[in-house]
Write a protein that holds these residues in place. Structure first.
Motif, mmCIF file in Angstrom:
data_model
loop_
_atom_site.group_PDB
_atom_site.id
_atom_site.type_symbol
_atom_site.label_atom_id
_atom_site.label_comp_id
_atom_site.label_asym_id
_atom_site.label_seq_id
_atom_site.Cartn_x
_atom_site.Cartn_y
_atom_site.Cartn_z
ATOM 1 N N GLU A 531 0.814 -1.213 0.000
ATOM 2 C CA GLU A 531 0.000 0.000 0.000
ATOM 3 C C GLU A 531 0.855 1.274 0.000
ATOM 4 O OE1 GLU A 531 -3.687 0.017 2.197
ATOM 5 O OE2 GLU A 531 -3.006 1.800 3.265
ATOM 6 N N SER A 532 1.922 1.263 0.842
ATOM 7 C CA SER A 532 2.672 2.505 1.017
ATOM 8 C C SER A 532 3.369 2.942 -0.281
ATOM 9 C CB SER A 532 3.684 2.347 2.141
ATOM 10 O OG SER A 532 4.580 1.329 1.780
ATOM 11 N N SER A 533 3.702 1.993 -1.144
ATOM 12 C CA SER A 533 4.397 2.413 -2.362
ATOM 13 C C SER A 533 3.410 2.707 -3.498
ATOM 14 C CB SER A 533 5.388 1.339 -2.811
ATOM 15 O OG SER A 533 4.685 0.209 -3.280
ATOM 16 N N MET A 534 2.145 2.343 -3.316
ATOM 17 C CA MET A 534 1.198 2.500 -4.416
ATOM 18 C C MET A 534 0.243 3.682 -4.248
ATOM 19 S SD MET A 534 2.045 0.148 -6.490
ATOM 20 C CE MET A 534 0.740 -0.032 -7.688
ATOM 21 N N ILE A 535 -0.114 4.000 -3.000
ATOM 22 C CA ILE A 535 -1.107 5.068 -2.818
ATOM 23 C C ILE A 535 -0.632 6.104 -1.797
ATOM 24 C CG2 ILE A 535 -3.164 3.753 -3.466
ATOM 25 C CD1 ILE A 535 -3.682 3.261 -0.488
ATOM 26 N N LEU A 536 -1.232 7.266 -1.887
ATOM 27 C CA LEU A 536 -0.879 8.366 -1.000
ATOM 28 C C LEU A 536 -2.175 8.959 -0.462
ATOM 29 C CD1 LEU A 536 1.545 10.228 -0.193
ATOM 30 C CD2 LEU A 536 0.824 11.696 -2.102
ATOM 31 N N LYS A 537 -2.242 9.153 0.866
ATOM 32 C CA LYS A 537 -3.454 9.772 1.425
ATOM 33 C C LYS A 537 -3.440 11.263 1.094
ATOM 34 C CE LYS A 537 -6.356 9.775 5.482
ATOM 35 N NZ LYS A 537 -6.643 9.127 6.750
ATOM 36 N N VAL A 538 -4.480 11.746 0.447
ATOM 37 C CA VAL A 538 -4.466 13.146 0.018
ATOM 38 C C VAL A 538 -5.537 13.994 0.709
ATOM 39 C CG1 VAL A 538 -3.283 12.881 -2.199
ATOM 40 C CG2 VAL A 538 -5.745 12.467 -2.085
ATOM 41 N N ASP A 539 -6.442 13.334 1.443
ATOM 42 C CA ASP A 539 -7.419 14.108 2.223
ATOM 43 C C ASP A 539 -7.974 13.225 3.338
ATOM 44 O OD1 ASP A 539 -9.123 16.673 2.404
ATOM 45 O OD2 ASP A 539 -10.605 15.060 2.538
ATOM 46 N N GLU A 540 -8.303 13.871 4.456
ATOM 47 C CA GLU A 540 -8.778 13.091 5.612
ATOM 48 C C GLU A 540 -10.172 12.489 5.398
ATOM 49 O OE1 GLU A 540 -8.970 17.112 7.895
ATOM 50 O OE2 GLU A 540 -10.270 15.742 8.998
ATOM 51 N N GLY A 541 -10.958 13.045 4.467
ATOM 52 C CA GLY A 541 -12.290 12.494 4.217
ATOM 53 C C GLY A 541 -13.307 13.022 5.203
ATOM 54 N N TYR A 542 -14.075 12.122 5.795
ATOM 55 C CA TYR A 542 -15.205 12.508 6.638
ATOM 56 C C TYR A 542 -14.824 13.525 7.721
ATOM 57 C CZ TYR A 542 -18.975 12.232 10.044
ATOM 58 O OH TYR A 542 -19.981 12.564 10.903
ATOM 59 N N ARG A 543 -15.574 14.639 7.770
ATOM 60 C CA ARG A 543 -15.422 15.618 8.842
ATOM 61 C C ARG A 543 -16.798 15.760 9.470
ATOM 62 N NH1 ARG A 543 -12.316 16.735 4.460
ATOM 63 N NH2 ARG A 543 -10.427 17.986 4.635
#
Ligand code: XUL
Length: 566
Positions: A531-543
């Motif tokens: 996962e760490s090499s394939m995707i990047l978290k770009v927003d926290e989502g639910y607020r």
């Protein structure tokens, strides 16, 4: 994994650790210029026809394999082949096809041996074709309406869907239809080329035909009759369609001897079903139920894996390409990047005199989108803004091209149409956030039933050009409210080639479980996927509070949409 798309054919090879080790492509307009296509197709605007020469795809496959052969990859090590293809297009094989496919001479190229004799029609209708207006009306009317057809086949009629396309072919070209031994989708055509015999349809791609009864898992006899024109005709059509392979990981057979002798493939290299490009995309990561992929390209597609077969004329349901009991829900919008770019361009041209801005820069657009108050309301009692931006006629909802702006009263929640002279709206500054909210709200409104029970996704994965834009990712996170956040999958345009390479690997390596069933694709992939090499978290989502507030806008959003179609 191969991807036979509209403008090019790609190949991507992954190794035992799922790492891409080779990517190669052939672009039709550039690499097979003798066919003189524009963006991979021919068009005949008087009839709204869009189609592609089948010979070009075969020629391009020759070119692609030759290019790949020049790399350091030894084809003898390739264990398994799968693919993904543009959806809905159909290929009409002649009665000579099986004989030609099974006796290919390795001294010669594919195209000169198969074309034109293996085909009853030298062209394949493309998914951008709109020539079947009459057929769609007739099919939907005779079957009992859009809702009913969607319930049976996963979608209402669409011009590009294969059933209406075959219906037109039968009426327009009865001789060619008569000379047709079998009909393939572009996906099963691609599998057939490797297999050296005509392959069955893929379990997921067959759902893009408007003829496959998804809950029953068989052809719908009533629809076959309508498409073919009668009871006996339906029997003939069913023969021409052939079988549907229910197992997406099935070993259809070994690669044809032609490829062993000409390119050095191993004799036991497996060929597995080739699926559609959208189902192929959801295989590019271990997508769990309630995870969604938003593909932010020229058009926008929203793809979700769901256990709920909830149908609606507003979207498409397909059987999942690998996992029985799961479905792929899809929303397909025409107006994606183009609409956002229009607003960006207006902002850039308004502000370029203050400081020079490159026309394609998103800087100013992002500045306005990120600093505007959500829904345009500074305080609780303020009216909220809703906008609709369709430079092209839209599919979802089905409306003409145009731009519409509304103000939603905070108390009554009723949308009021604002004309261009309204001083409640700063054009184009306010449009920056409003267009992002509008695109997100439209997805949320329709995807709700697919994301049962909360209407909220677990994760949203973004792919395609728009996924690089921070304001777009934040707005999607706020409006759709994925509980685990928004993640970017950075595979350029290769997500579906990657997904189909993963499918080939799973088909080769999947283990039989103690209960006799095969290891699920998602479990297989999750174990190996880094996962760490394939995707990047770009927003926290639910607020908390934010998602609920956007929820209050769904009703006025839907009301405003009905105003657009008046
Ligand atoms: C989906 C569709 C397009 C094509 C593009 O229904 O028509 O996404 O699959 O290749």
């Amino acid at each position: 994994g191969f991807d036979l798309s509209t403008q090019q054919i790609k190949a991507l090879i992954v190794d035992g650790d799922l790492k891409p080790v080779l990517q190669e492509h052939v672009e039709f307009d550039v690499d097979t210029p003798q066919y003189k296509t524009k963006k991979g197709v021919y068009t005949n605007p008087t009839e709204d026809n869009v189609y592609a020469p089948v010979e070009m795809w075969i020629r391009a496959m020759d070119v692609l394999l030759t290019k790949m052969k020049r790399s350091s990859i030894d084809f003898a090590h390739i264990k398994s082949i799968s693919g993904a293809a543009q959806q809905h297009g159909s290929v009409y094989w002649s009665y000579e096809a099986e004989r030609l496919l099974s006796s290919l001479d390795p001294q010669n190229d594919l195209a000169s041996q198969l074309c034109p004799t293996a085909f009853a029609n030298q062209f394949s209708p493309n998914w951008q074709d709109h020539s079947t207006v009459k057929e769609c009306v007739e099919l939907e009317h005779k079957i009992g309406g859009a809702e009913k057809l969607a319930k049976l086949t996963g979608s209402k009629t669409h011009h590009r869907f294969t059933g209406p396309q075959i219906m037109r072919f039968i009426n327009r070209y009865p001789d060619e239809y008569e000379q047709t031994s079998r009909i393939s989708l572009v996906s099963s055509f691609l599998a057939s080329i490797f297999l050296g015999s005509i392959a069955p349809f893929d379990v997921s791609d067959v759902c893009g035909m408007n003829m496959w009864d998804i809950p029953a898992g068989k052809w719908n006899e009533e629809i076959l009759k309508i498409v073919s024109g009668g009871e006996n005709e339906a029997i003939t059509l069913k023969k021409k369609l052939g079988e549907v392979e229910p197992d997406g990981g099935k070993h259809l057979g070994h690669i044809a001897d032609y490829y062993v002798k000409r390119f050095g493939f191993a004799k036991d290299c497996i060929v597995t079903p080739v699926t559609g490009d959208n189902p192929g995309t959801i295989l590019a990561l271990p997508l769990r139920p309630l995870d969604a992929i938003v593909s932010l390209g020229t058009s926008t597609t929203f793809l979700v894996s769901t256990p709920n077969y909830e149908t609606s004329p507003a979207y498409h349901m397909f059987s999942h390409p690998t996992t029985a009991g799961l479905y792929m829900g899809m929303l397909c919008y025409c107006n994606g990047a183009l609409a956002r770019e229009r607003i960006r361009d207006e902002i850039n041209s308004k502000y370029s005199h203050k400081s020079p801005v490159s026309p394609s820069s998103w800087e100013k657009f992002d500045e306005f989108a990120l600093r505007s108050p959500r829904t345009g309301a500074k305080a609780d009692g303020d009216a909220r803004k809703l906008g609709f931006y369709f430079p092209l006629p839209e599919i979802v909802p089905d409306v003409r091209a145009g731009i519409w702006r509304f103000s939603v009263d905070a108390e009554t929640n009723v949308p009021e149409y604002l004309d261009a002279s309204s001083n409640e709206w700063s054009v184009p500054e306010d449009d920056a956030l409003t267009i992002l909210e509008s695109q997100g709200l439209s997805m949320r409104l329709r995807a709700g039933p697919m994301l049962y029970p909360s209407g909220q996704p677990r994760r949203v994965y973004v792919v395609g050009g728009g996924s690089k834009n921070a304001a777009i990712c934040r707005s999607l996170g706020e409006v759709l409210g994925p509980t685990e956040g928004v993640f970017r999958l950075d595979m350029g345009g290769n997500a579906c080639a990657l997904g189909s390479a993963y499918k080939a690997y799973w088909s080769y390596a999947r283990k039989v479980q103690p209960n006799g069933s095969y290891e699920a694709f998602e479990d297989f992939l999750a174990c190996k996927w880094d996962e760490s090499s394939m995707i990047l978290k770009v927003d926290e989502g639910y607020r908390e509070g934010v998602w609920e507030n956007y929820g209050r806008l769904l009703e006025p959003f839907s009301r405003a949409e009905s105003f657009l179609s008046q």
